[in-house]
Design a protein around this motif. Structure first.
Motif, PDB file in Angstrom:
ATOM      1  N   GLN A  83       0.820  -1.091  -0.107  1.00 45.47           N
ATOM      2  CA  GLN A  83       0.006  -0.114  -0.014  1.00 45.47           C
ATOM      3  C   GLN A  83       0.870   1.171   0.081  1.00 45.47           C
ATOM      4  O   GLN A  83       0.301   2.410  -0.504  1.00 45.47           O
ATOM      5  CB  GLN A  83      -0.928   0.080   1.179  1.00 45.47           C
ATOM      6  CG  GLN A  83      -1.955   1.173   1.254  1.00 45.47           C
ATOM      7  CD  GLN A  83      -2.999   1.013   2.258  1.00 45.47           C
ATOM      8  OE1 GLN A  83      -3.121   0.053   2.923  1.00 45.47           O
ATOM      9  NE2 GLN A  83      -3.818   2.144   2.421  1.00 45.47           N
ATOM     10  N   ARG A  84       2.063   1.187   0.607  1.00 42.00           N
ATOM     11  CA  ARG A  84       3.017   2.116   0.558  1.00 42.00           C
ATOM     12  C   ARG A  84       3.853   2.247  -0.792  1.00 42.00           C
ATOM     13  O   ARG A  84       3.999   3.162  -1.527  1.00 42.00           O
ATOM     14  CB  ARG A  84       3.813   2.347   1.560  1.00 42.00           C
ATOM     15  CG  ARG A  84       4.881   3.445   1.708  1.00 42.00           C
ATOM     16  CD  ARG A  84       5.911   3.730   3.091  1.00 42.00           C
ATOM     17  NE  ARG A  84       6.908   4.568   2.930  1.00 42.00           N
ATOM     18  CZ  ARG A  84       6.702   5.772   2.913  1.00 42.00           C
ATOM     19  NH1 ARG A  84       5.664   6.511   3.029  1.00 42.00           N
ATOM     20  NH2 ARG A  84       7.971   6.618   2.762  1.00 42.00           N
ATOM     21  N   THR A  85       4.515   1.042  -0.916  1.00 43.22           N
ATOM     22  CA  THR A  85       5.630   1.171  -1.880  1.00 43.22           C
ATOM     23  C   THR A  85       4.780   1.377  -3.281  1.00 43.22           C
ATOM     24  O   THR A  85       5.449   1.794  -4.202  1.00 43.22           O
ATOM     25  CB  THR A  85       6.198  -0.367  -2.041  1.00 43.22           C
ATOM     26  OG1 THR A  85       5.208  -1.391  -2.119  1.00 43.22           O
ATOM     27  CG2 THR A  85       6.949  -0.579  -0.723  1.00 43.22           C
ATOM     28  N   ASP A  86       3.602   1.027  -3.404  1.00 44.48           N
ATOM     29  CA  ASP A  86       2.784   1.209  -4.788  1.00 44.48           C
ATOM     30  C   ASP A  86       2.587   2.785  -4.991  1.00 44.48           C
ATOM     31  O   ASP A  86       2.364   3.320  -6.123  1.00 44.48           O
ATOM     32  CB  ASP A  86       1.219   0.397  -4.602  1.00 44.48           C
ATOM     33  CG  ASP A  86       1.536  -0.930  -4.796  1.00 44.48           C
ATOM     34  OD1 ASP A  86       2.720  -1.386  -5.337  1.00 44.48           O
ATOM     35  OD2 ASP A  86       0.568  -1.461  -4.902  1.00 44.48           O
ATOM     36  N   CYS A  87       2.927   3.646  -3.782  1.00 44.93           N
ATOM     37  CA  CYS A  87       2.732   5.061  -4.038  1.00 44.93           C
ATOM     38  C   CYS A  87       3.814   5.719  -4.711  1.00 44.93           C
ATOM     39  O   CYS A  87       3.900   6.885  -5.391  1.00 44.93           O
ATOM     40  CB  CYS A  87       2.918   5.945  -2.738  1.00 44.93           C
ATOM     41  SG  CYS A  87       1.288   5.487  -1.535  1.00 44.93           S
ATOM     42  N   PHE A  88       4.974   4.814  -4.966  1.00 43.87           N
ATOM     43  CA  PHE A  88       6.251   5.514  -5.646  1.00 43.87           C
ATOM     44  C   PHE A  88       6.736   4.400  -6.776  1.00 43.87           C
ATOM     45  O   PHE A  88       6.155   3.229  -6.539  1.00 43.87           O
ATOM     46  CB  PHE A  88       7.264   5.269  -4.617  1.00 43.87           C
ATOM     47  CG  PHE A  88       7.099   6.173  -3.322  1.00 43.87           C
ATOM     48  CD1 PHE A  88       6.902   7.268  -3.272  1.00 43.87           C
ATOM     49  CD2 PHE A  88       6.985   4.956  -2.087  1.00 43.87           C
ATOM     50  CE1 PHE A  88       6.487   8.112  -2.162  1.00 43.87           C
ATOM     51  CE2 PHE A  88       6.600   5.853  -0.802  1.00 43.87           C
ATOM     52  CZ  PHE A  88       6.517   7.295  -0.868  1.00 43.87           C
ATOM     53  N   PRO A  89       7.352   5.156  -7.911  1.00 43.21           N
ATOM     54  CA  PRO A  89       7.931   3.960  -8.898  1.00 43.21           C
ATOM     55  C   PRO A  89       8.802   3.083  -8.688  1.00 43.21           C
ATOM     56  O   PRO A  89       9.467   3.081  -7.440  1.00 43.21           O
ATOM     57  CB  PRO A  89       8.612   5.163  -9.884  1.00 43.21           C
ATOM     58  CG  PRO A  89       8.108   6.602  -9.414  1.00 43.21           C
ATOM     59  CD  PRO A  89       7.749   6.548  -8.028  1.00 43.21           C
ATOM     60  N   VAL A 124      17.351  -3.688   2.066  1.00 45.57           N
ATOM     61  CA  VAL A 124      17.241  -3.424   0.823  1.00 45.57           C
ATOM     62  C   VAL A 124      16.280  -4.418  -0.100  1.00 45.57           C
ATOM     63  O   VAL A 124      15.448  -3.919  -0.860  1.00 45.57           O
ATOM     64  CB  VAL A 124      18.673  -3.561  -0.072  1.00 45.57           C
ATOM     65  CG1 VAL A 124      18.469  -3.666  -1.616  1.00 45.57           C
ATOM     66  CG2 VAL A 124      19.738  -2.774   0.227  1.00 45.57           C
ATOM     67  N   LYS A 125      16.074  -5.540   0.381  1.00 46.24           N
ATOM     68  CA  LYS A 125      15.238  -6.379   0.034  1.00 46.24           C
ATOM     69  C   LYS A 125      13.693  -6.152   0.088  1.00 46.24           C
ATOM     70  O   LYS A 125      12.923  -6.158  -0.609  1.00 46.24           O
ATOM     71  CB  LYS A 125      15.137  -7.941   0.526  1.00 46.24           C
ATOM     72  CG  LYS A 125      14.268  -8.905  -0.160  1.00 46.24           C
ATOM     73  CD  LYS A 125      14.541 -10.259   0.437  1.00 46.24           C
ATOM     74  CE  LYS A 125      13.662 -11.296   0.063  1.00 46.24           C
ATOM     75  NZ  LYS A 125      13.866 -12.785   0.549  1.00 46.24           N
ATOM     76  N   LEU A 126      13.482  -5.265   1.266  1.00 51.62           N
ATOM     77  CA  LEU A 126      12.268  -4.889   1.668  1.00 51.62           C
ATOM     78  C   LEU A 126      12.027  -3.433   0.957  1.00 51.62           C
ATOM     79  O   LEU A 126      10.842  -2.917   0.952  1.00 51.62           O
ATOM     80  CB  LEU A 126      12.123  -4.554   3.061  1.00 51.62           C
ATOM     81  CG  LEU A 126      11.946  -5.662   4.003  1.00 51.62           C
ATOM     82  CD1 LEU A 126      12.471  -5.443   5.442  1.00 51.62           C
ATOM     83  CD2 LEU A 126      10.610  -6.327   3.897  1.00 51.62           C
ATOM     84  N   GLY A 127      12.956  -2.844   0.301  1.00 53.01           N
ATOM     85  CA  GLY A 127      12.961  -1.529  -0.411  1.00 53.01           C
ATOM     86  C   GLY A 127      13.602  -0.501  -0.113  1.00 53.01           C
ATOM     87  O   GLY A 127      13.009   0.921  -0.335  1.00 53.01           O
ATOM     88  N   ALA A 128      14.209  -0.512   1.099  1.00 56.02           N
ATOM     89  CA  ALA A 128      15.149   0.559   1.525  1.00 56.02           C
ATOM     90  C   ALA A 128      16.289   1.173   0.902  1.00 56.02           C
ATOM     91  O   ALA A 128      16.869   0.228  -0.139  1.00 56.02           O
ATOM     92  CB  ALA A 128      15.509   0.008   3.141  1.00 56.02           C
TER      93      ALA A 128
END
Length: 271
Positions: free
Chosen positions: A149-155, A182-186
């Motif tokens: 729900q958060r990561t979909d807010c960003f490319p 990093v795997k989680l998107g950081a």
């Protein structure tokens, strides 16, 4: 071009010499400096600095040391500041169990509240984590920072993975922890200690982490890199951190500088 992704030109020790400091930045290879708030007063100064200097952008937030000063009124004021022009992130926020200047339950409460603010505003988050790895990760997960729900807010990130717009400032953890984040998107930010002789753990993080997930910073006036260790740190000294990253990665300084600058521009959504 260089981007100092974390500095405190709003800090009191620069009072009286801030104009000179910023003139030096303007005459250097630094293209951008992110001026990071650590309490309400410094967040106000960061917003003022961003309005005054073309190279400067701001983040607003309350450091765990100052969590004991927070209340609902301060959070409302931070929310107002976050909507100002050139404010690009909520931070620095997190937990510090090394000094414990604020009680741990108080740190955790205001950490959560500020995460919630960042989620509401869909803004990047800048994390301070000292001796609190497990609780920081747990709270970030519980608050939904890595949720789609958060990561979909960003490319999507250029590496094809998710982008949670979460920055681990002055990362001092293990390469295994960096890999998990990093795997989680950081994104991982590297500061001056990477230049120290006893910095093997941070060197391993740089070796392990894809260049596209790395930023460089000074955390000025703190954590001065070699060869200026022992002096007050300044944003222009970020060059030495970038040079060390280039050495570790086996690439040119120019490539490291350009890549980390572009990474930071993308992270903070600076055109």
């Amino acid at each position: 071009m260089l981007f100092d992704s974390h500095a405190h030109i709003n800090e009191e020790r620069f009072d009286g010499c801030r104009e000179e400091l910023c003139r030096e930045i303007g005459e250097s290879a630094l293209a951008y400096v992110m001026d990071i708030g650590f309490d309400l007063e410094s967040s106000v100064r960061a917003v003022e600095d961003a309005a005054k200097y073309d190279f400067c952008y701001a983040a607003v937030g309350c450091h765990p040391h100052d969590a004991k000063t927070m209340d609902d009124a301060a959070l409302i004021m931070l929310k107002g500041l976050a909507k100002k022009n050139k404010v690009k992130a909520i931070g620095e926020i997190g937990l510090d169990y090394y000094y414990d200047h604020s009680e741990r339950d108080v740190q955790q409460y205001w950490f959560r509240r500020q995460i919630q603010l960042a989620l509401q505003l869909k803004m990047p988050i800048i994390i301070h984590d000292r001796d609190a790895n497990d609780d920081v990760m747990r709270i970030l997960k519980e608050e939904g920072v890595f949720h789609t729900q958060r990561t979909d807010c960003f490319p999507r990130h250029p590496d094809g993975g998710p982008d949670a717009r979460l920055l681990l400032h002055c990362f001092s953890g293990s390469r295994e922890l960096a890999r998990q984040y990093v795997k989680l998107g950081a994104t991982i930010s590297i500061a001056g200690p990477v230049t120290f002789k006893k910095s093997r753990k941070t060197v391993e993080v740089v070796e392990e982490t894809e260049l596209s997930r790395l930023l460089v910073e000074t955390d000025s006036p703190y954590l001065t890199p070699e060869p200026y260790r022992g002096r007050t740190n300044k944003p222009v000294f970020v060059e030495h951190t970038a040079r060390k990253v280039a050495e570790i990665k086996g690439i040119s300084f120019e490539e490291a500088a350009a890549a980390t600058c572009e990474n930071a521009r993308r992270f903070f959504a600076i055109d």
